[in-house]
Design an enzyme around this catalytic site. Structure first.
Site, PDB file in Angstrom:
ATOM      1  N   GLU A 126      60.382  49.686   1.403  1.00 16.25           N
ATOM      2  CA  GLU A 126      60.737  48.921   0.966  1.00 16.25           C
ATOM      3  C   GLU A 126      60.552  47.212   1.322  1.00 16.25           C
ATOM      4  O   GLU A 126      62.023  47.316   2.214  1.00 16.25           O
ATOM      5  CB  GLU A 126      60.424  48.954  -0.317  1.00 16.25           C
ATOM      6  CG  GLU A 126      62.205  48.078  -1.061  1.00 16.25           C
ATOM      7  CD  GLU A 126      62.476  48.436  -2.422  1.00 16.25           C
ATOM      8  OE1 GLU A 126      61.975  48.437  -3.658  1.00 16.25           O
ATOM      9  OE2 GLU A 126      62.823  49.509  -2.693  1.00 16.25           O
ATOM     10  N   LYS A 128      62.890  43.923   1.773  1.00 18.81           N
ATOM     11  CA  LYS A 128      63.683  43.417   1.258  1.00 18.81           C
ATOM     12  C   LYS A 128      63.387  41.519   1.234  1.00 18.81           C
ATOM     13  O   LYS A 128      63.202  40.941   2.108  1.00 18.81           O
ATOM     14  CB  LYS A 128      65.189  42.890   1.998  1.00 18.81           C
ATOM     15  CG  LYS A 128      65.896  42.278   1.344  1.00 18.81           C
ATOM     16  CD  LYS A 128      67.179  42.679   2.383  1.00 18.81           C
ATOM     17  CE  LYS A 128      68.811  42.407   1.389  1.00 18.81           C
ATOM     18  NZ  LYS A 128      68.309  40.701   1.287  1.00 18.81           N
ATOM     19  N   ASP A 130      63.664  38.147   0.026  1.00 19.22           N
ATOM     20  CA  ASP A 130      64.273  36.342   0.128  1.00 19.22           C
ATOM     21  C   ASP A 130      64.521  35.769  -0.826  1.00 19.22           C
ATOM     22  O   ASP A 130      63.235  35.064  -1.328  1.00 19.22           O
ATOM     23  CB  ASP A 130      64.266  36.137   1.240  1.00 19.22           C
ATOM     24  CG  ASP A 130      65.109  35.793   1.380  1.00 19.22           C
ATOM     25  OD1 ASP A 130      66.517  35.390   1.240  1.00 19.22           O
ATOM     26  OD2 ASP A 130      64.933  34.745   3.359  1.00 19.22           O
ATOM     27  N   TYR A 238      61.873  46.074  -8.871  1.00 26.79           N
ATOM     28  CA  TYR A 238      62.431  47.192  -7.941  1.00 26.79           C
ATOM     29  C   TYR A 238      63.644  47.917  -7.867  1.00 26.79           C
ATOM     30  O   TYR A 238      63.880  49.234  -7.400  1.00 26.79           O
ATOM     31  CB  TYR A 238      62.585  46.580  -6.723  1.00 26.79           C
ATOM     32  CG  TYR A 238      63.905  45.404  -6.624  1.00 26.79           C
ATOM     33  CD1 TYR A 238      65.363  45.959  -6.508  1.00 26.79           C
ATOM     34  CD2 TYR A 238      63.595  44.508  -6.159  1.00 26.79           C
ATOM     35  CE1 TYR A 238      65.989  44.856  -6.755  1.00 26.79           C
ATOM     36  CE2 TYR A 238      64.406  44.097  -6.073  1.00 26.79           C
ATOM     37  CZ  TYR A 238      65.890  43.597  -6.473  1.00 26.79           C
ATOM     38  OH  TYR A 238      66.617  42.460  -6.008  1.00 26.79           O
ATOM     39  N   LYS A 326      67.891  44.395   8.284  1.00 26.09           N
ATOM     40  CA  LYS A 326      67.698  43.084   8.400  1.00 26.09           C
ATOM     41  C   LYS A 326      66.867  42.773   9.557  1.00 26.09           C
ATOM     42  O   LYS A 326      67.137  43.493  10.633  1.00 26.09           O
ATOM     43  CB  LYS A 326      68.500  42.248   8.911  1.00 26.09           C
ATOM     44  CG  LYS A 326      69.366  41.766   7.433  1.00 26.09           C
ATOM     45  CD  LYS A 326      69.292  41.480   6.326  1.00 26.09           C
ATOM     46  CE  LYS A 326      69.951  41.234   6.274  1.00 26.09           C
ATOM     47  NZ  LYS A 326      70.712  39.272   6.057  1.00 26.09           N
ATOM     48  N   CYS A 420      79.120   3.728  15.506  1.00 29.99           N
ATOM     49  CA  CYS A 420      78.008   3.981  14.261  1.00 29.99           C
ATOM     50  C   CYS A 420      76.260   3.687  15.229  1.00 29.99           C
ATOM     51  O   CYS A 420      76.634   2.195  14.841  1.00 29.99           O
ATOM     52  CB  CYS A 420      78.258   3.653  12.671  1.00 29.99           C
ATOM     53  SG  CYS A 420      77.195   4.490  12.149  1.00 29.99           S
ATOM     54  N   CYS A 423      75.448   1.153  11.486  1.00 25.76           N
ATOM     55  CA  CYS A 423      76.063  -0.693  11.867  1.00 25.76           C
ATOM     56  C   CYS A 423      76.633  -0.683  12.467  1.00 25.76           C
ATOM     57  O   CYS A 423      77.707  -1.813  12.269  1.00 25.76           O
ATOM     58  CB  CYS A 423      76.934  -0.260  10.161  1.00 25.76           C
ATOM     59  SG  CYS A 423      77.780   1.015  10.960  1.00 25.76           S
ATOM     60  N   CYS A 443      81.604   7.897  10.833  1.00 30.03           N
ATOM     61  CA  CYS A 443      81.501   6.043  10.810  1.00 30.03           C
ATOM     62  C   CYS A 443      82.765   5.237  10.272  1.00 30.03           C
ATOM     63  O   CYS A 443      83.075   5.766   8.607  1.00 30.03           O
ATOM     64  CB  CYS A 443      79.995   6.019  10.337  1.00 30.03           C
ATOM     65  SG  CYS A 443      80.102   4.028   9.818  1.00 30.03           S
ATOM     66  N   CYS A 449      78.098  -0.092   5.753  1.00 33.32           N
ATOM     67  CA  CYS A 449      77.046   1.028   6.863  1.00 33.32           C
ATOM     68  C   CYS A 449      76.283   1.415   5.566  1.00 33.32           C
ATOM     69  O   CYS A 449      76.042   1.604   4.826  1.00 33.32           O
ATOM     70  CB  CYS A 449      78.058   2.148   7.494  1.00 33.32           C
ATOM     71  SG  CYS A 449      76.653   3.337   8.500  1.00 33.32           S
TER      72      CYS A 449
HETATM   73  S1  IVH Z   1      67.790  47.439  -4.172  1.00 36.76           S
HETATM   74  C1  IVH Z   1      72.047  48.348  -6.057  1.00 36.76           C
HETATM   75  N1  IVH Z   1      66.035  46.213  -3.436  1.00 36.76           N
HETATM   76  O1  IVH Z   1      68.920  41.985  -1.502  1.00 36.76           O
HETATM   77  C2  IVH Z   1      71.034  48.204  -4.544  1.00 36.76           C
HETATM   78  N2  IVH Z   1      67.448  44.688  -3.497  1.00 36.76           N
HETATM   79  O2  IVH Z   1      71.878  42.052  -0.321  1.00 36.76           O
HETATM   80  C3  IVH Z   1      69.894  47.045  -5.509  1.00 36.76           C
HETATM   81  N3  IVH Z   1      66.403  42.683  -2.409  1.00 36.76           N
HETATM   82  O3  IVH Z   1      71.128  41.282  -4.220  1.00 36.76           O
HETATM   83  C4  IVH Z   1      69.131  45.654  -5.132  1.00 36.76           C
HETATM   84  N4  IVH Z   1      64.571  43.209  -2.303  1.00 36.76           N
HETATM   85  O4  IVH Z   1      69.023  40.474  -4.388  1.00 36.76           O
HETATM   86  C5  IVH Z   1      67.276  45.879  -3.392  1.00 36.76           C
HETATM   87  N5  IVH Z   1      63.777  45.977  -2.164  1.00 36.76           N
HETATM   88  C6  IVH Z   1      64.756  45.574  -2.899  1.00 36.76           C
HETATM   89  C7  IVH Z   1      65.489  44.038  -2.850  1.00 36.76           C
HETATM   90  C8  IVH Z   1      66.844  43.741  -2.825  1.00 36.76           C
HETATM   91  C9  IVH Z   1      65.707  41.909  -1.996  1.00 36.76           C
HETATM   92  C10 IVH Z   1      68.155  41.900  -2.804  1.00 36.76           C
HETATM   93  C11 IVH Z   1      68.688  41.836  -3.925  1.00 36.76           C
HETATM   94  C12 IVH Z   1      70.200  42.596  -3.600  1.00 36.76           C
HETATM   95  C13 IVH Z   1      70.461  41.899  -2.336  1.00 36.76           C
HETATM   96  C14 IVH Z   1      71.410  42.932  -1.773  1.00 36.76           C
END
Ligand code: IVH
Length: 701
Positions: A126, A128, A130, A238, A326, A420, A423, A443, A449
């Site tokens: 799924e 991740k 941000d 999630y 990542k 600088c 100024c 500076c 300044c």
């Molecule tokens: S599962 C024990 N699922 O990523 C694991 N985390 O780097 C619980 N995050 O603290 C996390 N999307 O804030 C999970 N689909 C996802 C996520 C997710 C973002 C974040 C979450 C976590 C951080 C870990």
């Protein structure tokens, strides 16, 4: 420096030093990211710090620090919200950066569970998200609390704010939910909402956010819930934390239940049977990334069977059953049009790359940071070069290097200006006590300044400096913007300055009446004889803050005696410099900084002008006979009879040295209620500990 050496060739001393440095850097980066919602590093840089730390620890297990970043998630929580302990800690995820890492993750799980070659292992994938994670507690289907992750164990209570988020059900839908359950997921902001928010912020002169994640964090952690309500926050569920009873057998089933109960779950969530399936999902999400409308920074894989998750358990900060794969940072090549120098509000000169605009990962980039002159020299970037840039997450893009370095028509190597650009004052790099020069050039113009003036003026009038009643940051900012106050001397000539700028008298300004205007004038007049320590502190000279100013004041007593010594030292008189350095507690850094200040003609002019308006009050000699004279004292916990500031200045006036941390050199620790680690350390070191009352008695106060 050992920072780039392979871990195998580090000596033990180098490894120890590097672990110490990494612990500090990671702590600062965490704090900037989680607490101030203002990241210092790109995600990739941050990950590199953590990876390096883990590698060194793996190689030198004995050197692992008690405060190792690997044992810690996130950051201490702020005081503004009340604290909530999570039912089960909220952990972080380990990272995978390549297909090999993913294959290794799967293989490790198979080994751990002892699965036969043909045995099926279902793993979900799924996006991740941000954003920032949130833990929401439901009792009998009713939302009772929501908390941020905080340090993983204890978070901040943001219940009221979380209730404004539409995606979060206040009551669970459907049926079959456990009596008590913590639901976890990510609060985020869409790209569109983020852009609109920044436009409104900009239009109303407020701070804009660096990226949607910071905007989401800043919006959720608002003391004023009306602000949170006005910000369109979203939520994906999630995961879950503490539950009163099992409610599913697999991740897939659990996520379906979350959806039945009224949560928004991610539509890209799916389960796969092998590494190839996971990588396919990853590639697919990477491709869709720019179109999703919200930021994702990778793909999270989780073992589908919950009984297997339970068997796999956790290693330090991470579950063994999940990993975050990542996305790589996105890169592009463009032309470096120019290197411009920005002067920050505290005087740091930062080189900025102006680029021919180019789209990187769906975002148009026209500026990138070059950090400092050492970085420019390392990259050898010159105006006109074609450069490769990288955008990771949404932090400011980085310049990676020059791609046409063999071009014959290159400009000369770039040289950082030594004055600088705002100024014209000298801009210098500080050299610390060990002879190491600071990477930043600053500076020395300070109050003179324009880039720094407002910040410096605010400091000048602040409580620990001139402390002018009714003249705070807001008024200073106003007077500065109107052109009435350009330097500190102008504060003492307000009426004349208003006239000179063609401004009406203060009593006619909005927000000021006759009374408040005349009160302010009287308050300013009352400060025409500022005490030496406050006056010097007010000048805002680097490394000459409240404490050091006090040391100079008690040594020289008279301002003129002090200032003529500083000027002599700046002109190369070594005995004058030696006198400054002879003061206990005064180091070379402070003295260098004073000399730089005194060498800058703008500063001299400003000071002379200021001294034509005020007369610095001489300091009183410290009494050498006091029982605490020469002792090093640390105050900790809450003081009940006086403020911490007052206690400090009384102690120094009695000839004691006040320190912020306890060490073997500490003589006395004065501990009030709530004293914690400092008290403990004092006890461990056998340092004398006393109550506030004992202290008052000893000090004769
Ligand atoms: S599962 C024990 N699922 O990523 C694991 N985390 O780097 C619980 N995050 O603290 C996390 N999307 O804030 C999970 N689909 C996802 C996520 C997710 C973002 C974040 C979450 C976590 C951080 C870990």
């Amino acid at each position: 420096m050992s920072g780039n050496k392979p871990v195998e060739s580090l000596t033990e001393a180098e490894a120890r030093r590097e672990l110490a440095r990494l612990a500090t850097e990671i702590r600062l980066a965490d704090s900037a990211y989680y607490k101030d919602d203002d990241p210092h590093f790109t995600d990739a840089e941050y990950d590199a710090l953590r990876t390096r730390n883990s590698e060194i620890e793996a190689h030198f297990p004995a050197l692992k620090r008690a405060d190792s970043p690997s044992d810690r998630v996130g950051v201490e929580v702020s005081d503004a919200f009340s604290k909530v302990e999570h039912g089960i800690p909220m952990l972080s995820l380990d990272n995978a950066f390549s297909e090999e890492d993913v294959a290794e993750f799967v293989a490790r799980i198979r080994r751990y569970l002892g699965l036969e070659a043909g045995e099926e292992l279902s793993i979900t994938a799924e996006p991740k998200i941000d954003g920032l994670s949130l833990n929401i507690t439901y009792e009998n289907g009713v939302m009772v609390r929501a908390a941020t992750r905080g340090n993983g164990q204890v978070g901040e209570d943001v219940t009221v704010n979380a209730r404004t988020i539409e995606d979060i059900p206040k009551k669970l839908a459907g049926s079959g939910w456990p009596d008590r359950i913590e639901i976890r997921g990510e609060v985020y902001m869409t790209g569109d909402a983020f852009n609109t928010l920044n436009e409104t912020q900009e239009a109303s002169g407020k701070k804009t956010f660096a990226n949607p994640r910071n905007a989401a964090a800043g919006s959720l952690r608002q003391l004023d819930v009306a602000i949170t309500r006005s910000r369109p926050l979203r939520f994906f569920a999630y995961a879950w934390g503490e539950v009163s009873g099992a409610f599913a057998e697999t991740q897939t089933e659990a996520v379906a239940k979350l959806s039945d109960w009224g949560f928004v779950t991610n539509e890209l969530f799916a389960a796969y049977d092998d590494v190839a399936g996971l990588i396919g999902a990853y590639d697919d999400m990477a491709e869709r990334r720019a179109m999703l409308g919200y930021d994702i920074d990778g793909v999270v894989y989780k073992v589908n069977r919950l009984d297997w998750q339970a068997r796999l358990g956790f290693v330090s900060r991470f579950p063994r059953w999940a990993i975050a794969h990542k996305f790589p940072a996105e890169r592009a090549v463009t032309k470096l049009e120019a290197i411009e120098i920005q002067v920050g509000r505290t005087g740091t000169l930062t080189p900025v790359a102006r680029l021919t605009p180019i789209t990187v990962g769906g975002v148009v980039v026209s500026n990138a940071t070059l950090h400092n002159e050492d970085e420019i020299a390392r990259l050898d970037v010159r105006p006109g070069d074609m450069v490769e840039i990288q955008r990771a997450g949404d932090v400011i893009p980085q310049v990676l290097g020059v791609v046409d370095a063999d071009n014959e028509n290159r400009a000369e190597p770039f040289e950082m200006p030594h004055t600088c650009p705002e100024c014209g004052s000298a801009a210098v790099r500080e050299v610390d006590d060990k002879g190491v020069s600071d990477v930043r050039r600053r500076c020395t113009g300070g109050l003179t300044c324009p880039a720094q003036a407002v910040e410096r003026l605010k400091h000048f009038v602040s409580r620990k400096a001139l402390d002018i009643d009714g003249l705070g940051a807001k008024q200073v900012e106003l007077f500065y913007t109107k052109g009435a106050v350009k330097g500190p001397q102008d504060i003492f000539r307000l009426a004349a300055r208003f006239e000179a700028e063609g401004l009406p008298p203060l009593s006619e300004w909005e927000g000021f009446g006759e009374t408040s205007a005349s009160n302010l004038m009287a308050a300013i007049d009352a400060r025409r004889t500022p005490p030496f320590q406050r006056f010097l502190n007010g000048l805002g000279i680097r490394h000459v803050g409240e404490n050091t100013s006090g040391l100079f004041a008690r040594h020289f007593l008279e301002w003129d005696a002090f200032w003529s010594t500083v000027k002599k030292a700046a002109d190369g008189d070594t005995s004058a410099e030696a006198e400054l350095l002879s003061i206990d507690g005064v180091g070379q850094t402070a003295v260098d900084s004073l000399k730089d200040f005194a060498l800058e003609p703008h500063n001299i002019e400003m000071l002379e002008s200021l001294l034509s308006e005020v007369e610095v009050e001489a300091a009183k000699a410290a009494s050498n006979t006091s029982a605490v004279s020469g002792k090093t004292i640390v105050f900790t916990g809450t003081l009940e009879k006086m403020t911490r500031d007052e206690a400090k200045s009384r102690a120094t006036a009695l000839g004691a040295k006040v320190s912020g941390s306890v060490s073997a050199k500490t003589d006395i620790v004065v501990a009030g209620p709530g004293a914690g680690s400092k008290l403990k350390k004092a006890e461990e070191l056998g340092v004398q500990v006393m109550s506030e009352d004992d202290w008052l008695e000893l000090a004769g106060l």
